[in-house]
Design a protein around this motif. Structure first.
Motif, short mmCIF file in Angstrom:
data_model
loop_
_atom_site.label_atom_id
_atom_site.label_comp_id
_atom_site.label_asym_id
_atom_site.label_seq_id
_atom_site.Cartn_x
_atom_site.Cartn_y
_atom_site.Cartn_z
N ALA A 12 0.83 -1.21 0.00
CA ALA A 12 0.00 0.00 0.00
C ALA A 12 0.87 1.25 0.00
CB ALA A 12 -0.94 0.00 1.20
N ARG A 15 2.39 1.53 -3.44
CA ARG A 15 1.36 1.95 -4.39
C ARG A 15 1.06 3.43 -4.25
NH1 ARG A 15 -1.71 -1.80 -3.15
NH2 ARG A 15 -3.10 -0.70 -1.75
N ASP A 16 1.02 3.94 -3.03
CA ASP A 16 0.79 5.38 -2.81
C ASP A 16 1.91 6.20 -3.44
OD1 ASP A 16 -1.54 4.88 -1.41
OD2 ASP A 16 -0.64 5.19 0.57
N ALA A 19 1.53 6.04 -7.21
CA ALA A 19 0.39 6.88 -7.62
C ALA A 19 0.78 8.35 -7.62
CB ALA A 19 -0.80 6.63 -6.68
N ASP A 38 -4.59 5.66 -7.67
CA ASP A 38 -4.36 4.36 -7.07
C ASP A 38 -4.60 3.25 -8.09
OD1 ASP A 38 -6.01 1.98 -5.39
OD2 ASP A 38 -4.09 2.62 -4.52
N ALA A 41 -1.73 3.13 -10.51
CA ALA A 41 -0.59 2.46 -9.87
C ALA A 41 -0.78 0.96 -9.87
CB ALA A 41 -0.40 2.99 -8.45
N ARG A 42 -1.98 0.50 -9.58
CA ARG A 42 -2.24 -0.94 -9.59
C ARG A 42 -2.05 -1.52 -10.99
NH1 ARG A 42 -4.85 -3.14 -5.07
NH2 ARG A 42 -5.53 -1.59 -3.55
#
Length: 87
Positions: A12, A15-16, A19, A38, A41-42
């Protein structure tokens, strides 16, 4: 379960960061994401993970980094739009 929670927390945070970077890059290009950052990014992480798997399976056909360098930017740009000029 504890290991999963720690990994999820690490992912997480990563990913932040991704993003934020993708949003900054898009903005520098005069664009913005049409999906949550988000989600972008995923998509990037999933694509890179899949590209690595393909490289491992066919290293002579798909050199490391080749899929990412050829396809990641166009894929992500497909989820952006121009930022309208103000005034």
């Amino acid at each position: 379960e504890e290991a999963r929670d720690r990994l999820a927390s690490h992912e997480a945070a990563l990913r932040d960061t991704i993003a934020d970077l993708l949003s900054a890059i898009a903005e520098r290009l005069g664009r913005r994401f049409t999906i949550p950052a988000d989600g972008a990014a995923r998509i990037a992480i999933a694509f890179i993970d899949g590209a690595h798997a393909q490289t491992y399976l066919e290293p002579t056909m798909i050199p490391p980094g080749s899929l990412e360098s050829e396809f990641l930017a166009p894929i992500l740009l497909g989820f952006t739009e121009e930022i309208p000029a103000s005034g």
